[in-house]
Design an enzyme around this catalytic site. Structure first.
Site, PDB file in Angstrom:
ATOM      1  N   THR A   9       0.841  -1.197   0.000  1.00 38.45           N
ATOM      2  CA  THR A   9       0.000   0.000   0.000  1.00 38.45           C
ATOM      3  C   THR A   9       0.879   1.251   0.000  1.00 38.45           C
ATOM      4  O   THR A   9       2.011   1.236   0.470  1.00 38.45           O
ATOM      5  CB  THR A   9      -0.948   0.032   1.206  1.00 38.45           C
ATOM      6  OG1 THR A   9      -0.196   0.223   2.412  1.00 38.45           O
ATOM      7  CG2 THR A   9      -1.752  -1.257   1.304  1.00 38.45           C
ATOM      8  N   TYR A 165      -0.449  11.381  15.144  1.00 33.66           N
ATOM      9  CA  TYR A 165       0.365  10.510  14.288  1.00 33.66           C
ATOM     10  C   TYR A 165       1.037   9.432  15.140  1.00 33.66           C
ATOM     11  O   TYR A 165       1.027   8.244  14.784  1.00 33.66           O
ATOM     12  CB  TYR A 165       1.417  11.344  13.552  1.00 33.66           C
ATOM     13  CG  TYR A 165       2.279  10.536  12.607  1.00 33.66           C
ATOM     14  CD1 TYR A 165       1.790  10.136  11.370  1.00 33.66           C
ATOM     15  CD2 TYR A 165       3.584  10.175  12.951  1.00 33.66           C
ATOM     16  CE1 TYR A 165       2.582   9.392  10.490  1.00 33.66           C
ATOM     17  CE2 TYR A 165       4.374   9.429  12.084  1.00 33.66           C
ATOM     18  CZ  TYR A 165       3.868   9.049  10.861  1.00 33.66           C
ATOM     19  OH  TYR A 165       4.642   8.312  10.004  1.00 33.66           O
TER      20      TYR A 165
END
Length: 276
Positions: A9, A165
């Site tokens: 991905t 994050y």
């Protein structure tokens, strides 16, 4: 890797493209899961020119949308009778809080829920293809995480982009740990990694001042080395549930190897993607 199918991905640039290129160079059939058709086709053509391997395939998916993750999984399952490796590499960073079309905080959706859902949907095929491997690109930013079970999407507190994050990268490590537990004895190995500080678009655009230090950062190829190692090396056959840095397993802080937290996150994630 000849005869093996590897799904990567975020493969249109950076670490993902570098990993896909090296796997193709070693003979693998590579599926590039990307958002942009133009960038995806450019990456596919570049990989073919660089490696002589013409078997790469572009699979389009905006991983912020769960319906597209599901559609990509369906396409992969239809295209490949076997899947040997899944490299969960795609990630985003946002300074300000943004929601996806599904109403989920963007970083949580792309960096954690998308790989969770894609892995879950492909897991029966990976198991049938065993020995198989799931490699998830995390980050040492997970050490700065502050996961709060009642506020995983930072709805109730001040949004801090880098903190979130780090939360998603902690989730990557916990997901890998629980996946390894659930697949024990099945022939599927799951490991996570820190790629180092790499000169990628995510880093350059997310933290502009770091551009001043670009010459000292790792190249995407250097950043992809551990992901390729975990995807292809016979040295790690059978190793599962670990966190790697520079091709070596390293310990993680206690919150990142909390089995109860890993199970809890899995159950929450199942509900958030409609698999519960």
């Amino acid at each position: 890797m000849t005869g093996r199918v590897c799904v990567v991905t975020g493969a249109s640039g950076g670490i993902g493209k570098a990993a896909a290129t090296e796997l193709a160079r070693r003979g693998a059939t590579v599926a590039l899961v990307v958002r942009s058709p133009e960038r995806g086709e450019a990456a596919r053509a570049e990989i073919e020119r660089a490696t002589g391997n013409g078997a790469a395939r572009v699979v389009l998916a905006d991983l912020s949308r769960q319906a597209e993750v599901r559609r990509a999984a369906d396409e992969l399952l239809s295209a490949y009778p076997r899947i040997d490796v899944l490299v969960n590499n795609a990630a985003v960073y946002t300074r300000r809080r943004r929601l996806t079309d599904d109403g989920i905080e963007m970083q949580w959706a792309v960096n954690h829920l998308a790989p969770f859902l894609l892995t879950s949907l492909l897991l029966p095929r990976l198991t049938a293809s065993a020995p198989a491997r799931v490699v998830t690109v995390s980050s040492n930013a997970h050490e700065m995480a502050e996961l709060r079970w009642d506020d995983l999407e930072m709805r109730r507190r001040r949004y801090r982009g880098f903190r979130q994050y780090g939360n998603t990268k902690r989730a990557n490590v916990l997901f890998t740990r629980e996946l390894a537990r659930r697949t024990a004895g099945s022939g599927v190995a799951a490991n996570a990694l820190h790629p180092g500080t790499v000169a990628t678009e995510l880093l350059m655009n997310g933290f502009p001042p770091i551009r001043l230090f670009r010459r000292w950062l790792r190249t995407p190829e250097q950043g992809a080395a551990t992901a390729v190692y975990l995807a292809a090396s016979p040295e790690v056959a059978g190793i599962s549930g670990e966190y790697f840095v520079d091709e070596r397993p390293v310990p993680v802080p206690a919150p990142a190897h909390d089995d109860e937290a890993a199970r809890r996150l899995w159950e929450i994630s199942e509900r958030m993607v409609g698999l519960a």
